[in-house]
Design an enzyme around this catalytic site. Structure first.
Site, PDB file in Angstrom:
ATOM      1  N   ASP A  80      -6.571 -29.508   4.177  1.00  0.00           N
ATOM      2  CA  ASP A  80      -5.343 -29.272   4.937  1.00  0.00           C
ATOM      3  C   ASP A  80      -4.807 -27.860   4.753  1.00  0.00           C
ATOM      4  O   ASP A  80      -5.102 -27.168   3.780  1.00  0.00           O
ATOM      5  CB  ASP A  80      -4.278 -30.289   4.564  1.00  0.00           C
ATOM      6  N   GLU A 137      -3.851 -32.319   0.408  1.00  0.00           N
ATOM      7  CA  GLU A 137      -3.651 -31.815  -0.949  1.00  0.00           C
ATOM      8  C   GLU A 137      -2.294 -31.162  -1.098  1.00  0.00           C
ATOM      9  O   GLU A 137      -1.703 -31.189  -2.174  1.00  0.00           O
ATOM     10  CB  GLU A 137      -4.760 -30.809  -1.294  1.00  0.00           C
ATOM     11  N   GLU A 138      -1.785 -30.592  -0.008  1.00  0.00           N
ATOM     12  CA  GLU A 138      -0.538 -29.830  -0.061  1.00  0.00           C
ATOM     13  C   GLU A 138       0.685 -30.738  -0.015  1.00  0.00           C
ATOM     14  O   GLU A 138       1.465 -30.737   0.923  1.00  0.00           O
ATOM     15  CB  GLU A 138      -0.495 -28.813   1.082  1.00  0.00           C
ATOM     16  N   HIS A 359      -0.353 -19.219  -0.741  1.00  0.00           N
ATOM     17  CA  HIS A 359       0.876 -19.631  -0.061  1.00  0.00           C
ATOM     18  C   HIS A 359       1.681 -18.410   0.411  1.00  0.00           C
ATOM     19  O   HIS A 359       2.900 -18.491   0.554  1.00  0.00           O
ATOM     20  CB  HIS A 359       1.737 -20.532  -0.948  1.00  0.00           C
TER      21      HIS A 359
END
Length: 387
Positions: A80, A137-138, A359
Site C-alpha cells: 500500500d 501496512e500503513e 513519508h
C-alpha cells in the site's frame, strides 16, 4: 560474492515494474489493481500456486524447489501507498491525486517480484518459497489480517523474513539487529473537561487549557523520570486543540499523540503512566478527563538465530564491511511484527542512499538498490532451503 549477475540483468525490467506501481498507488486494503498486477506477474513467471484475497486483498505465491518436500520460507513485501501529494517531479510520479508511494513499497514489491522470477527459473532449493504480498501496512494492520486468515498454517510457513528500504543507509548496504528493531507505535488521546467562562474571570472557570498544559509537561517525565535510562520510550504530543476566541475559556481541551516503545514492559508502564498523569492532574484541578490509550502493532523483534542467517546472507551479497549487524533500532512501527510473533524470522534494512526521508513528499525509492534486494531474497531462500 557480489550481487547475482541475473539480478543485475533484471534491474532494468524490474525498475519498469516499480515505475508502473509508483504511478498507480493504492491505499490500505483497497489495493485490488496492485494485487492483480502482482498476481499476473507471478503467473507469467510460472509460480506454482497463486492465492489472492488472503487478509482481504493480500497475495501469496508458492514456488516449489527441486522437490516439494521440506521446509517453507516466507518472504514478505508490503503493497500500500500513503495519502500524500507527490512532489518528486519524476517521470513516473503518481497519477492518482493525493496518493503516493512515499515509503518505498513499490520498490519492495518490485524486488520480491524480481526474486520470484529468478527463483521460478532456477529452483535451486528444496522445499518451497512463499512470496507474501501484504496490504495495509500503513496503519491498517494488514499483516495481522493475513495471519488471522491462516497465512502461516495454510502455506506451512516455517520462517518469515521482511525487508524495508532505509534512506540514510548507503546504497549497497544492509543493517539489522537482534531483538527489537522497530517500535510499538501506539497512540493516545486525552479530553480535559473543565468549565468554560469569560477570560476576564478565570477564577469562575476550570480552565482545561491550563490543566492540559500541565498534562503535556508531565507526560515528558515518563521518558526522563519513569523509564530506565538504558531503555527507550518516546512520548510525543502532536495535537493540542481548544478554544474559539481570545476572550473565552473553553469547556474542553483535546490532547493527542503517540507513544513508541521497544519493550513490552516499558509499553505497559507507559500506557499506565499516561492515564495516571492525565487523571491525577485533572483531579487535582477539579476537572474531569477521558484518557484513551490505543495499542497498534507490537515491537518488531528479530529472532536471534534467524538474524544470524540474515547477516550471513547480506554479507554474501555486499561484503562484511557493508553490513551493520547491530544497527540502532527505529522508533517507527512495522506491522511485520505480527508475522514475527507467529514464526521465527528477521527484518532487515536495505540502503536507499542519500534520499529524502520516508513519508516525505519528495521521497522516491532508489532503483539502484533493486539488484541488492533481489540478490538478498534469492540467496536467503537458497541458503535456508539447502541449495
Amino acid at each position: 560474492m557480489p550481487i547475482l549477475n541475473r539480478a543485475a540483468e533484471l534491474q532494468a525490467e524490474v525498475s519498469e515494474w516499480r515505475h508502473y506501481l509508483h504511478e498507480n498507488p493504492e491505499l490500505l486494503y483497497d489495493v485490488e489493481d496492485t494485487a492483480a498486477f502482482v498476481a499476473q506477474k507471478l503467473k507469467s513467471f510460472g509460480v506454482d500456486e497463486i492465492v489472492t484475497g488472503i487478509g482481504r486483498t493480500g497475495v501469496v505465491g508458492i514456488i516449489h524447489g527441486r522437490t516439494k518436500e521440506g521446509r517453507t520460507i516466507g518472504l514478505r513485501s508490503d503493497m500500500d501507498a500513503l495519502p500524500m501529494v507527490e512532489e518528486t517531479g519524476k517521470p513516473w510520479s503518481s497519477k492518482v491525486s493525493g496518493k503516493m508511494h512515499a515509503c518505498g513499497h513499490d520498490g519492495h514489491m518490485a524486488m520480491l517480484l524480481g526474486a520470484a522470477k529468478y527463483l521460478a527459473e532456477t529452483r535451486n532449493f528444496d522445499g518451497s518459497v512463499a512470496l507474501i504480498f501484504q496490504p495495509a501496512e500503513e496503519g491498517g494492520a494488514g499483516a495481522l489480517a493475513m495471519v488471522e486468515d491462516g497465512l502461516m498454517a495454510r502455506f506451512g510457513v516455517d520462517e518469515v523474513y521482511g525487508m524495508h528500504n532505509m534512506p540514510g543507509i548507503p546504497l549497497g548496504s544492509f543493517a539489522i539487529r537482534k531483538g527489537g528493531i522497530m517500535a510499538a507505535p501506539d497512540k493516545f488521546s486525552i479530553i480535559v473537561k473543565g468549565r468554560g467562562g469569560h477570560a476576564a474571570q478565570p477564577h469562575k472557570t476550570i480552565d482545561p487549557i491550563a490543566i492540559g498544559a500541565q498534562i503535556v509537561t508531565n507526560l515528558q517525565l515518563i521518558a526522563s523520570r519513569n523509564t530506565d535510562p538504558i531503555r527507550s520510550v518516546v512520548v510525543s504530543v502532536t495535537r493540542f486543540q481548544a478554544g474559539s476566541s481570545h476572550n473565552i475559556i473553553p469547556n474542553e481541551a483535546l490532547i493527542a499523540g503517540t507513544a513508541r516503545t521497544l519493550d513490552e514492559q516499558v509499553r505497559d508502564m507507559t500506557e499506565a503512566r499516561i492515564i495516571q498523569v492525565a487523571e491525577g492532574i485533572a483531579l487535582a484541578n477539579g476537572a474531569e478527563v477521558e484518557a484513551v490509550y490505543e495499542r497498534y502493532c507490537p515491537v518488531t523483534v528479530n529472532h536471534a538465530e534467524e538474524t544470524e542467517h540474515a547477516i550471513r546472507v547480506a554479507r554474501d551479497v555486499v561484503g562484511d564491511k557493508n553490513v551493520d549487524p547491530d544497527v540502532d533500532p527505529s522508533m517507527a512501527g512495522e506491522d511485520f511484527s505480527y508475522m514475527l510473533n507467529e514464526r521465527p524470522g528477521a527484518f532487515i534494512f536495505l540502503g536507499n542512499g542519500d534520499s529524502a526521508g520516508l513519508h516525505n513528499a519528495s521521497y522516491d525509492f532508489n532503483d539502484e538498490a533493486i539488484a541488492y534486494g533481489i540478490s538478498y531474497w534469492v540467496k536467503l531462500a537458497e541458503a535456508r532451503l539447502g541449495s
